[in-house]
Scaffold this motif. Structure first.
Motif, PDB file in Angstrom:
ATOM      1  N   THR A  21     -12.210  66.022 -22.442  1.00 42.45           N
ATOM      2  CA  THR A  21     -13.639  65.789 -22.591  1.00 42.45           C
ATOM      3  C   THR A  21     -13.805  64.511 -23.408  1.00 42.45           C
ATOM      4  OG1 THR A  21     -13.943  68.177 -22.630  1.00 42.45           O
ATOM      5  CG2 THR A  21     -15.803  66.816 -23.379  1.00 42.45           C
ATOM      6  N   ILE A  22     -14.554  63.545 -22.866  1.00 42.06           N
ATOM      7  CA  ILE A  22     -14.568  62.213 -23.470  1.00 42.06           C
ATOM      8  C   ILE A  22     -15.998  61.778 -23.774  1.00 42.06           C
ATOM      9  CG2 ILE A  22     -13.937  59.787 -23.120  1.00 42.06           C
ATOM     10  CD1 ILE A  22     -11.780  60.798 -21.150  1.00 42.06           C
ATOM     11  N   ILE A  23     -16.187  61.234 -24.965  1.00 40.08           N
ATOM     12  CA  ILE A  23     -17.467  60.632 -25.325  1.00 40.08           C
ATOM     13  C   ILE A  23     -17.190  59.207 -25.767  1.00 40.08           C
ATOM     14  CG2 ILE A  23     -19.503  60.778 -26.802  1.00 40.08           C
ATOM     15  CD1 ILE A  23     -18.828  63.762 -27.211  1.00 40.08           C
ATOM     16  N   VAL A  24     -17.822  58.242 -25.109  1.00 33.47           N
ATOM     17  CA  VAL A  24     -17.599  56.834 -25.418  1.00 33.47           C
ATOM     18  C   VAL A  24     -18.909  56.213 -25.875  1.00 33.47           C
ATOM     19  CG1 VAL A  24     -16.894  54.598 -24.508  1.00 33.47           C
ATOM     20  CG2 VAL A  24     -15.768  56.666 -23.710  1.00 33.47           C
ATOM     21  N   VAL A  25     -18.856  55.499 -26.999  1.00 36.79           N
ATOM     22  CA  VAL A  25     -20.017  54.732 -27.430  1.00 36.79           C
ATOM     23  C   VAL A  25     -19.803  53.287 -27.013  1.00 36.79           C
ATOM     24  CG1 VAL A  25     -21.194  53.763 -29.430  1.00 36.79           C
ATOM     25  CG2 VAL A  25     -20.624  56.185 -29.398  1.00 36.79           C
ATOM     26  N   THR A  26     -20.810  52.709 -26.366  1.00 40.70           N
ATOM     27  CA  THR A  26     -20.667  51.324 -25.944  1.00 40.70           C
ATOM     28  C   THR A  26     -22.040  50.713 -25.737  1.00 40.70           C
ATOM     29  OG1 THR A  26     -19.694  49.862 -24.280  1.00 40.70           O
ATOM     30  CG2 THR A  26     -20.543  51.957 -23.509  1.00 40.70           C
ATOM     31  N   HIS A  27     -22.098  49.391 -25.774  1.00 41.98           N
ATOM     32  CA  HIS A  27     -23.360  48.779 -25.356  1.00 41.98           C
ATOM     33  C   HIS A  27     -23.144  47.939 -24.104  1.00 41.98           C
ATOM     34  CE1 HIS A  27     -21.704  46.036 -28.536  1.00 41.98           C
ATOM     35  NE2 HIS A  27     -21.842  45.186 -27.530  1.00 41.98           N
ATOM     36  N   MET A  59     -25.197  54.972 -25.073  1.00 39.98           N
ATOM     37  CA  MET A  59     -25.553  53.562 -25.030  1.00 39.98           C
ATOM     38  C   MET A  59     -26.786  53.298 -25.874  1.00 39.98           C
ATOM     39  SD  MET A  59     -24.739  52.102 -21.319  1.00 39.98           S
ATOM     40  CE  MET A  59     -24.721  50.506 -22.094  1.00 39.98           C
ATOM     41  N   GLY A  60     -27.084  52.044 -26.034  1.00 39.74           N
ATOM     42  CA  GLY A  60     -28.281  51.694 -26.779  1.00 39.74           C
ATOM     43  C   GLY A  60     -28.089  50.378 -27.482  1.00 39.74           C
ATOM     44  N   PRO A  61     -29.198  49.717 -27.818  1.00 44.62           N
ATOM     45  CA  PRO A  61     -29.095  48.424 -28.510  1.00 44.62           C
ATOM     46  C   PRO A  61     -28.519  48.603 -29.909  1.00 44.62           C
ATOM     47  CG  PRO A  61     -31.382  49.149 -28.400  1.00 44.62           C
ATOM     48  CD  PRO A  61     -30.595  50.111 -27.579  1.00 44.62           C
ATOM     49  N   SER A  62     -28.128  47.473 -30.506  1.00 39.98           N
ATOM     50  CA  SER A  62     -27.551  47.512 -31.846  1.00 39.98           C
ATOM     51  C   SER A  62     -28.545  48.102 -32.839  1.00 39.98           C
ATOM     52  CB  SER A  62     -27.163  46.091 -32.259  1.00 39.98           C
ATOM     53  OG  SER A  62     -26.519  46.122 -33.504  1.00 39.98           O
ATOM     54  N   LEU A  93     -12.627  63.903 -27.132  1.00 35.61           N
ATOM     55  CA  LEU A  93     -12.135  62.590 -27.518  1.00 35.61           C
ATOM     56  C   LEU A  93     -13.355  61.712 -27.777  1.00 35.61           C
ATOM     57  CD1 LEU A  93      -9.625  60.701 -27.708  1.00 35.61           C
ATOM     58  CD2 LEU A  93     -10.045  60.117 -25.332  1.00 35.61           C
ATOM     59  N   LEU A  94     -13.441  61.169 -29.011  1.00 35.88           N
ATOM     60  CA  LEU A  94     -14.575  60.323 -29.373  1.00 35.88           C
ATOM     61  C   LEU A  94     -14.098  58.888 -29.515  1.00 35.88           C
ATOM     62  CD1 LEU A  94     -16.465  62.270 -32.195  1.00 35.88           C
ATOM     63  CD2 LEU A  94     -17.155  61.943 -29.823  1.00 35.88           C
ATOM     64  N   ALA A  95     -14.753  57.976 -28.786  1.00 36.01           N
ATOM     65  CA  ALA A  95     -14.336  56.579 -28.856  1.00 36.01           C
ATOM     66  C   ALA A  95     -15.552  55.710 -29.118  1.00 36.01           C
ATOM     67  CB  ALA A  95     -13.643  56.167 -27.563  1.00 36.01           C
ATOM     68  N   ASP A  96     -15.518  55.015 -30.268  1.00 41.40           N
ATOM     69  CA  ASP A  96     -16.632  54.130 -30.629  1.00 41.40           C
ATOM     70  C   ASP A  96     -16.238  52.701 -30.285  1.00 41.40           C
ATOM     71  OD1 ASP A  96     -18.854  52.943 -31.641  1.00 41.40           O
ATOM     72  OD2 ASP A  96     -18.709  53.826 -33.647  1.00 41.40           O
ATOM     73  N   GLU A  97     -16.872  52.163 -29.232  1.00 40.81           N
ATOM     74  CA  GLU A  97     -16.567  50.814 -28.759  1.00 40.81           C
ATOM     75  C   GLU A  97     -15.059  50.596 -28.603  1.00 40.81           C
ATOM     76  OE1 GLU A  97     -18.982  48.723 -28.051  1.00 40.81           O
ATOM     77  OE2 GLU A  97     -20.695  49.104 -29.380  1.00 40.81           O
ATOM     78  N   PRO A  98     -14.380  51.409 -27.808  1.00 35.23           N
ATOM     79  CA  PRO A  98     -12.912  51.322 -27.747  1.00 35.23           C
ATOM     80  C   PRO A  98     -12.419  50.003 -27.171  1.00 35.23           C
ATOM     81  CG  PRO A  98     -13.726  52.744 -25.995  1.00 35.23           C
ATOM     82  CD  PRO A  98     -14.905  52.427 -26.875  1.00 35.23           C
ATOM     83  N   THR A  99     -13.262  49.292 -26.451  1.00 30.38           N
ATOM     84  CA  THR A  99     -12.815  48.042 -25.840  1.00 30.38           C
ATOM     85  C   THR A  99     -13.411  46.845 -26.555  1.00 30.38           C
ATOM     86  OG1 THR A  99     -14.655  48.104 -24.283  1.00 30.38           O
ATOM     87  CG2 THR A  99     -12.604  49.150 -23.595  1.00 30.38           C
ATOM     88  N   GLY A 100     -14.098  47.089 -27.651  1.00 31.62           N
ATOM     89  CA  GLY A 100     -14.815  46.028 -28.359  1.00 31.62           C
ATOM     90  C   GLY A 100     -13.914  44.908 -28.847  1.00 31.62           C
ATOM     91  N   ALA A 146     -19.903  51.684 -19.602  1.00 34.62           N
ATOM     92  CA  ALA A 146     -20.647  52.932 -19.419  1.00 34.62           C
ATOM     93  C   ALA A 146     -20.556  53.411 -17.969  1.00 34.62           C
ATOM     94  CB  ALA A 146     -22.100  52.743 -19.826  1.00 34.62           C
ATOM     95  N   ARG A 147     -20.415  52.497 -17.042  1.00 36.77           N
ATOM     96  CA  ARG A 147     -20.319  52.789 -15.612  1.00 36.77           C
ATOM     97  C   ARG A 147     -19.215  53.816 -15.309  1.00 36.77           C
ATOM     98  NH1 ARG A 147     -17.459  50.015 -12.102  1.00 36.77           N
ATOM     99  NH2 ARG A 147     -16.863  48.530 -13.712  1.00 36.77           N
ATOM    100  N   HIS A 148     -18.153  53.815 -16.179  1.00 32.78           N
ATOM    101  CA  HIS A 148     -17.043  54.738 -15.948  1.00 32.78           C
ATOM    102  C   HIS A 148     -17.429  56.183 -16.227  1.00 32.78           C
ATOM    103  CE1 HIS A 148     -13.738  51.805 -15.411  1.00 32.78           C
ATOM    104  NE2 HIS A 148     -14.535  51.023 -16.131  1.00 32.78           N
ATOM    105  N   ALA A 149     -18.459  56.382 -17.055  1.00 34.31           N
ATOM    106  CA  ALA A 149     -18.797  57.741 -17.471  1.00 34.31           C
ATOM    107  C   ALA A 149     -19.554  58.466 -16.370  1.00 34.31           C
ATOM    108  CB  ALA A 149     -19.612  57.709 -18.752  1.00 34.31           C
ATOM    109  N   ARG A 150     -19.594  59.812 -16.486  1.00 32.63           N
ATOM    110  CA  ARG A 150     -20.315  60.618 -15.490  1.00 32.63           C
ATOM    111  C   ARG A 150     -21.740  60.903 -15.952  1.00 32.63           C
ATOM    112  NH1 ARG A 150     -16.011  59.059 -14.082  1.00 32.63           N
ATOM    113  NH2 ARG A 150     -14.357  60.295 -13.082  1.00 32.63           N
ATOM    114  N   ARG A 151     -21.966  60.632 -17.232  1.00 32.16           N
ATOM    115  CA  ARG A 151     -23.300  60.921 -17.779  1.00 32.16           C
ATOM    116  C   ARG A 151     -23.571  59.865 -18.838  1.00 32.16           C
ATOM    117  NH1 ARG A 151     -24.241  66.155 -21.624  1.00 32.16           N
ATOM    118  NH2 ARG A 151     -26.333  65.639 -22.360  1.00 32.16           N
TER     119      ARG A 151
END
Ligand SMILES: Nc1ncnc2c1ncn2[C@@H]1O[C@H](COP(=O)(O)OP(=O)(O)OP(=O)(O)O)[C@@H](O)[C@H]1O
Ligand SMILES: [Mg+2]
Lengths: 246, 416
Positions: A214-220, A58-61, A184-191, A225-230
């Motif tokens: 194993t999943i890595i999601v980028v989101t703001h 996570m993080g700002p733009s 699995l890398l997802a950059d803003e998959p729901t954007g 982000a709540r779905h992730a474990r870390r």
């Protein structure tokens, strides 16, 4: 090797114990030169990611999320620092070696789906297998299985413009997973999706996590982000916090 | 290895999808290649056809025949050196034959006098113009290059006594006596009546200039009765071995000088011609066609190649994001290079096939409309045009394809 899909349950989340170390980056920096100006997209990031993790970045733009993501996905190499992927230093690999790793070890999910418009769902999913050199018959079987796994067994011959946004992203996810990557890398998959469809996709991610991915999601978005474990939070190219939420 | 094959088929699949999706653009782009291929193949058929027609025509002259005449078969600048040469006379043939007989191991077989003259002929109401009357001896049967389909040639007695008999070329026979046998019919040649004793097989046109089928062969002595004995003629000399034409020509030159009683050091006052002379004259024509054809081909292929390079650059630009995606999924540089090269080559190949089809139907049309014109479509041409198309595709597609393969995946993915 893929266990049957368990129904997603947001309240009683499974937490799988972390497995082997997949990604280890140390002191990674990334500079962009814009004329006389130098932009520090990453200023020295240390991060370890293990098998079975479900991580949100996570993080700002402009904080460097996509830059970090590209680095993790071996689309880009760091300006300085060390990056070990499954124990191999990839920081100094050349283009085609990186392509090999992307093909075998990494599945990408993009904000804009990035499907080939003139190919049907099946062929889109087959693409990484073609680059992996899998024979046509096996390719077909694997792609079908991957599409069924994301609930699109009845849409295999639809082209992207004949699918809804959520379905397109499911095709993209099937494509990302078809070669059984390490992460699995997802950059803003729901954007590019409405919030309801976005939730559905996140539900799918939950199932995939339960299947052992194993999943890595980028989101703001905190909701995502709540779905992730870390959750790893970036600010100005540095990791601001790294919290595990069970 | 197998991976390369899959990537190849995938590339073809993409290429054809892409061409179908941009049909108009692709066709317009292929136009240059189409024109180029049409030019190169038409040029090829023309040269081929000329060669074949030429060979057929030369066969009519006889590969093993030397022609003793006053004038050479080539353009001469110093015409004054030829115009005063003494004529070649009937008796010289006999003298020449005597020398040949007395020469041990002579390369020459026989010399036959032939006088030719254009005229018109009649039979009943039918009148034909532009007919060539050849007067010769019975030895003509030994040098004739065509068959006698009907009847026979005249014999020694008929020839020596100057009997008014004639052998007709196939066209003459057909035109004078349509639908019936010409044998025993009477032909009026300049007021004299000749009885038909034979008809020659069809031979066709000589280099498209005149037809060998428009001739009438009569005994030379019959001609001499009416056209005078000082008639100018040529000697046709048959050579025993057509592989030794040069030596045969030397021998004939020596013999002719004796016949003509020429002094040593004196220039020959006759010319010895053979079919080779035509070949030498035709070569510049073929070269001319080839140069013009290659120029047009080169020009249109150049324009075509630039068009294809341009369209491939556009294609790469349009699909930058797709290239990024493919790279993210594991496409290597070579894969991307191959994809765009194959796309360029495919457009060229389509252009090549269309061009070939145009040439094929043009040739078909020509051979139906103008059967006399020698056009020849060959497998070699197909191979050449396919190779030219592929090379054009590779040359013009390489720069953009190379650029595409080098694209930075991150940059490509960010491209909007
Ligand atoms: N190719 C580039 N050239 C120059 N600067 C770049 C480039 N890519 C990224 N940057 C800069 O690096 C910084 C980090 O960018 P990045 O795309 O990683 O941000 P982000 O966290 O993904 O932002 P967003 O949430 O808007 O996607 C930004 O300041 C950006 O302008
Ligand atoms: Mg970003």
């Amino acid at each position: 090797m893929i266990p049957p899909v368990a129904p997603a349950d947001a309240r009683r989340r499974t937490v799988r114990p972390p497995g082997a170390l997949v990604i280890k980056i140390e002191g990674v920096t990334k500079l962009y030169k814009m004329g006389s100006e130098t932009i520090h997209a990453l200023r020295g990031v240390n991060l370890e990611i293990y098998r079975n993790e479900y991580l949100a970045i996570m993080g700002p733009s402009g904080s460097g999320k996509s830059t970090l993501m590209n680095m993790l996905g071996c689309l880009d190499t760091p300006t300085a620092g060390r990056y070990d992927f499954n124990g191999k230093n990839v920081a100094h690999m050349v283009d085609d070696e990186l392509a090999e790793i992307r093909n075998r070890e990494i599945g990408f999910v993009f904000q804009t789906f990035n499907l080939l418009p003139r190919s049907d769902a099946l062929h889109n999913v087959e693409l990484p297998l073609i680059y992996a050199g899998i024979p046509a018959h096996a390719r077909h079987e694997k792609a079908l299985a991957a599409l069924r796994n994301v609930g699109l067994g009845d849409r295999v011959h639809h082209r992207p413009n004949e699918l809804s946004g959520g379905q397109r992203q499911r095709v993209a996810i099937a494509r990302a997973l078809v070669n059984h990557p390490s992460i699995l890398l997802a950059d803003e998959p729901t954007g590019n999706l409405d919030s309801k469809t976005g939730e559905e996709i996140m539900g799918l991610f939950e199932q995939l996590y339960d299947q052992g991915h194993t999943i890595i999601v980028v989101t703001h978005e905190e909701d995502i982000a709540r779905h992730a474990r870390r959750i790893v939070r970036l600010r100005d190219g540095l990791i601001e916090s790294d919290t595990t939420v069970a | 290895m197998t991976r390369t094959i899959y990537e190849f088929t995938e590339s073809f699949r993409i290429a054809f999808g892409q061409i179908r999706a941009n049909a108009m653009r692709s066709v317009l782009t292929a136009l240059g290649v189409i024109i180029g291929i049409v030019a190169v193949t038409l040029m090829g058929t023309a040269i081929n056809g000329i060669d074949i027609g030429f060979r057929n025509s030369l066969a009519m002259l006889g590969e093993d025949m030397l022609y003793v005449q006053r004038w050479p078969w080539r353009r001469v600048e110093d015409w004054w050196n030829y115009v005063n040469r003494p004529p070649i006379r009937f008796e010289m043939a006999e003298q020449l034959n005597r020398i040949i007989e007395n020469t041990p191991n002579s390369l020459l077989e026989v010399a036959v006098p032939v006088a030719g003259r254009g005229t018109s002929v009649k039979a009943g109401d039918v009148k034909l113009t532009g007919i060539v009357i050849f007067g010769t001896t019975a030895d003509y049967s030994r040098i004739v290059t065509t068959d006698v389909t009907d009847g026979r040639l005249f014999n020694d007695v008929e020839a020596n006594t100057g009997r008014q008999v004639c052998v007709l070329g196939s066209s003459v026979a057909e035109n004078l006596f349509p639908g019936r046998s010409a044998l025993d019919q009477v032909v009026d040649i300049r007021g004299q009546h000749f009885t038909v004793i034979g008809v020659l097989a069809k031979q066709g046109e000589f280099l498209g200039l005149f037809s060998f089928d428009n001739q009438i062969v009569v005994p030379l002595n019959a001609l001499r009765k009416y056209w005078g004995s000082r008639i100018d003629l040529e000697l046709r000399v048959k050579v025993r071995d057509k592989l030794r034409m040069t030596q045969a020509e030397e021998e004939l030159t020596g013999a002719m000088r004796r016949v003509r009683r020429q002094l040593p050091g004196e220039r020959d006052n006759f010319s010895i011609n053979q079919q080779q002379a035509f070949k030498e004259q035709l070569d510049p024509v073929k070269t001319g066609i080839a140069v013009a054809g290659l120029f047009i081909t080169g020009l249109s292929l150049f324009v075509g190649a630039i068009g294809i390079m341009n369209i491939t650059f556009v294609s790469v630009k349009e699909r930058t994001k797709e290239i990024g995606t493919r790279k993210a999924l594991g496409a290597r540089r070579r894969t991307i290079l191959l994809q765009f090269l194959i796309e360029a080559v495919s457009i060229c190949l389509i252009g090549g096939v269309v061009g070939l089809a145009i040439t094929f139907f043009t040739c078909l049309g020509i051979s139906v409309a103008l059967p006399a014109l020698p056009v020849e479509f060959s497998a070699g041409l197909m191979v050449i045009s396919m190779v030219v198309s592929i090379v054009t595709g590779i040359v013009s597609g390489f720069a953009p394809a190379w650029g595409a393969s080098r694209l930075d995946p991150v940059e490509a993915l960010r491209y909007e």
